[in-house]
Design a protein around this motif. Structure first.
Motif, PDB file in Angstrom:
ATOM      1  N   LYS A   6       0.855  -1.187   0.000  1.00 49.72           N
ATOM      2  CA  LYS A   6       0.000   0.000   0.000  1.00 49.72           C
ATOM      3  C   LYS A   6       0.892   1.239   0.000  1.00 49.72           C
ATOM      4  O   LYS A   6       1.600   1.500   0.973  1.00 49.72           O
ATOM      5  CB  LYS A   6      -0.928   0.002   1.219  1.00 49.72           C
ATOM      6  N   LYS A   7       0.885   1.958  -1.109  1.00 46.88           N
ATOM      7  CA  LYS A   7       1.743   3.129  -1.261  1.00 46.88           C
ATOM      8  C   LYS A   7       0.933   4.298  -1.794  1.00 46.88           C
ATOM      9  O   LYS A   7      -0.249   4.157  -2.133  1.00 46.88           O
ATOM     10  CB  LYS A   7       2.908   2.819  -2.208  1.00 46.88           C
ATOM     11  N   LYS A   8       1.565   5.469  -1.872  1.00 44.99           N
ATOM     12  CA  LYS A   8       0.899   6.640  -2.442  1.00 44.99           C
ATOM     13  C   LYS A   8       1.936   7.533  -3.118  1.00 44.99           C
ATOM     14  O   LYS A   8       3.126   7.493  -2.805  1.00 44.99           O
ATOM     15  CB  LYS A   8       0.149   7.422  -1.362  1.00 44.99           C
ATOM     16  N   GLU A  38       2.492  11.596  -3.947  1.00 44.48           N
ATOM     17  CA  GLU A  38       2.034  12.966  -3.754  1.00 44.48           C
ATOM     18  C   GLU A  38       2.350  13.767  -5.013  1.00 44.48           C
ATOM     19  O   GLU A  38       3.478  13.764  -5.502  1.00 44.48           O
ATOM     20  CB  GLU A  38       2.706  13.584  -2.530  1.00 44.48           C
ATOM     21  N   LYS A  62      -7.606   8.151  -6.458  1.00 48.70           N
ATOM     22  CA  LYS A  62      -7.185   9.494  -6.069  1.00 48.70           C
ATOM     23  C   LYS A  62      -7.849   9.872  -4.743  1.00 48.70           C
ATOM     24  O   LYS A  62      -8.951   9.421  -4.429  1.00 48.70           O
ATOM     25  CB  LYS A  62      -7.532  10.510  -7.146  1.00 48.70           C
ATOM     26  N   SER A  63      -7.150  10.688  -3.977  1.00 46.96           N
ATOM     27  CA  SER A  63      -7.715  11.233  -2.747  1.00 46.96           C
ATOM     28  C   SER A  63      -8.714  12.322  -3.099  1.00 46.96           C
ATOM     29  O   SER A  63      -8.526  13.062  -4.063  1.00 46.96           O
ATOM     30  CB  SER A  63      -6.597  11.807  -1.875  1.00 46.96           C
ATOM     31  N   ILE A 119      -3.169  13.324  -4.254  1.00 44.84           N
ATOM     32  CA  ILE A 119      -2.481  12.062  -3.962  1.00 44.84           C
ATOM     33  C   ILE A 119      -3.140  10.947  -4.760  1.00 44.84           C
ATOM     34  O   ILE A 119      -4.366  10.908  -4.900  1.00 44.84           O
ATOM     35  CB  ILE A 119      -2.550  11.735  -2.451  1.00 44.84           C
ATOM     36  N   ARG A 179      -3.380   6.902  -4.490  1.00 43.50           N
ATOM     37  CA  ARG A 179      -3.090   5.739  -3.648  1.00 43.50           C
ATOM     38  C   ARG A 179      -2.896   4.528  -4.558  1.00 43.50           C
ATOM     39  O   ARG A 179      -3.668   4.316  -5.488  1.00 43.50           O
ATOM     40  CB  ARG A 179      -4.217   5.493  -2.653  1.00 43.50           C
ATOM     41  N   TYR A 211      -2.532   0.471  -4.402  1.00 44.91           N
ATOM     42  CA  TYR A 211      -2.607  -0.799  -3.690  1.00 44.91           C
ATOM     43  C   TYR A 211      -2.301  -1.910  -4.681  1.00 44.91           C
ATOM     44  O   TYR A 211      -2.858  -1.926  -5.785  1.00 44.91           O
ATOM     45  CB  TYR A 211      -4.003  -1.037  -3.104  1.00 44.91           C
TER      46      TYR A 211
END
Length: 462
Positions: free
Chosen positions: A380-382, A384, A426-427, A432, A434, A436
């Protein structure tokens, strides 16, 4: 410090400035908006709302503010006091109430609290209704009751017991087999209401619990999210006590994770897999989880002859798809079990009862049970990004790049490969993306994530 308003409720940190944090004024304003919405749903003489809270330190203050705001609107309140999210969800239809409010910030640290909002079925509001409440909160459309029309508060602290009664009455809960198995179980209640509910359930199932952090003080002894890195004390206790398993829940008891007899995590993603395996072995049918949950649920569902569907992320989306597909069980990979025969909400109590029924009938150790399921690993990464970048455009470019693969675009972009997948979302609040991923090994999951990150950076020219 933070205040987050969304369709699912309002959450924030206690103290600070109005509209920047969850202050008493913000709690009153949002509770009033919910009360106005309740009265808009149906024209009647008496309105009733169920209110309960987890054990966090600010809970009693926020609950008193919320309840008395509803009273000021002429709404009667059923006060459950210390409770759990699924218990409030069960109580709403039992009380024939018009809605419910749970005061909990779930797995967030102790400085956070939140108002989670339910409809008359005891289910979370959908996006349309949540948006209406946000608009009411920003308007002047609130008219309060005159003195003779104020609501009343009625205490009812029997609902955890009634919730447990409802769990034990489920045909698939094999109380006799659990009692005969003579399980030794350590429970980490993270000093919240799981420390009340889970030991009570176990005792009713004929299991003697060994309690760890089960005093509902609200002083969380570790990060309350039930992840491996936070559960060293539980692991040590399971080994020291030579227990058959460990059980851990989050502060409001809608997430559930298990630990095997060696003090190793069963895997939060596999809570739903095991419970689904048990249910599907008794009742053929379909399953649903969100798009960021393990593929192992699909594998187990197909093994039993059922079909699996993935929803957009969010409990309300899982529930909606479960109803459409007549799923016999579903939930989220974060340890959230939704069993419709009881109610449409994530419920750690029913998860414990189903898991122990499976373990008792299989007559095997927890580690051996885990080994019977397909093994997948997640990353699980993101990324920015700068606010100027077109996040939707980047996701569209990734969709086109992988158009030859199996794609799902109901919530970002999910790409299904033969033995792995990646989900890009997207957030809604910051620039951001995300990322997975899931694959047969941790190394493969990490490598897939890094590959996707480098491709996104190339597209975005960063």
């Amino acid at each position: 410090m933070t205040l987050i308003k969304s369709i699912s409720g309002i959450r924030g940190t206690i103290g600070g400035k109005v509209e920047e944090n969850l202050t008493p004024i913000d709690a009153v304003k949002f509770a009033a908006a919910y009360g106005v919405w309740i009265k808009q749903q149906r024209d009647k003489d008496n309105y009733r709302v169920v209110v309960g809270r987890d054990a966090r330190i600010s809970g009693e203050m926020i609950q008193n503010l919320v309840m008395n705001t509803l009273v000021g609107l002429g709404i009667h309140v059923i006060d459950l006091g210390l409770s759990t999210t699924p218990t409030v969800e069960v109580a709403v239809p039992m009380e024939h109430a018009d809605g419910g409010i749970i005061l909990t910030a779930s797995h967030n640290p102790k400085q956070w609290n939140a108002l989670k909002l339910l409809d008359s079925k005891g289910e979370f509001l959908n996006g349309v209704e949540g948006e209406k409440i946000l608009k009411i909160a920003e308007s002047d459309a609130m008219t309060f009751a005159e003195v003779d029309d104020l609501g009343k508060i009625t205490k009812n602290q029997a609902y955890i017991d009634m919730h447990i009664d409802a769990v034990l009455e489920l045909p698939l809960v094999n109380k006799k087999a659990i009692e005969n198995a003579n399980f030794k179980v350590v429970v980490d209640g993270v000093n919240s209401t799981g420390g009340i509910a889970i030991p009570l359930l176990l005792e009713r199932l004929g299991v003697h619990p060994i309690k760890l952090y089960c005093e509902p003080t609200g002083h969380f002894p570790h990060n309350p999210e039930p992840l491996k890195e936070h559960l060293t004390d539980l692991s040590n206790a399971v080994v020291k006590e030579r227990a058959d398993l460990g059980i851990v829940v989050d502060p409001d008891v809608d997430r559930l994770a298990f630990m095997d007899e060696n003090g190793e995590m069963f895997g939060e993603e596999y809570t739903l897999v095991a419970c689904a395996d048990y249910v599907l072995g008794k009742v053929p049918g379909n399953t649903v989880s969100n798009m960021s949950s393990t593929r192992a649920l699909s594998d187990v569902t197909e093994k039993h002859g059922g079909s699996y569907e993935a929803s957009a992320v969010g409990e309300v989306n899982v529930v909606e798809l479960m109803k459409q597909n007549h799923a016999v069980i579903g939930g989220e990979g974060n340890g959230g079990i939704i069993y419709p025969d009881l109610h449409y909400g994530r419920d750690a109590l029913v998860g414990v009862a189903l898991f122990l029924s499976l373990l008792a009938e299989k007559k095997m150790k927890v580690s051996a049970l885990r080994a019977t399921y397909p093994s997948y690993f997640m990353s699980k990464k993101k990324i920015e990004l700068t606010p100027q970048l077109d996040v939707d455009g980047i996701l569209k470019a990734m969709e086109e790049k992988y158009s030859h693969e199996k794609l799902t675009t109901i919530d970002g972009v999910k790409i299904d490969f033969s033995d792995s997948w990646v989900h890009l979302r997207k957030s809604n609040t910051e620039p951001i993306i995300r990322i997975y991923t899931e694959a047969p090994s941790q190394n493969e999951a990490d490598q897939l994530a890094e590959k996707i990150i480098s491709e996104i950076k190339e597209i975005a020219n960063i």
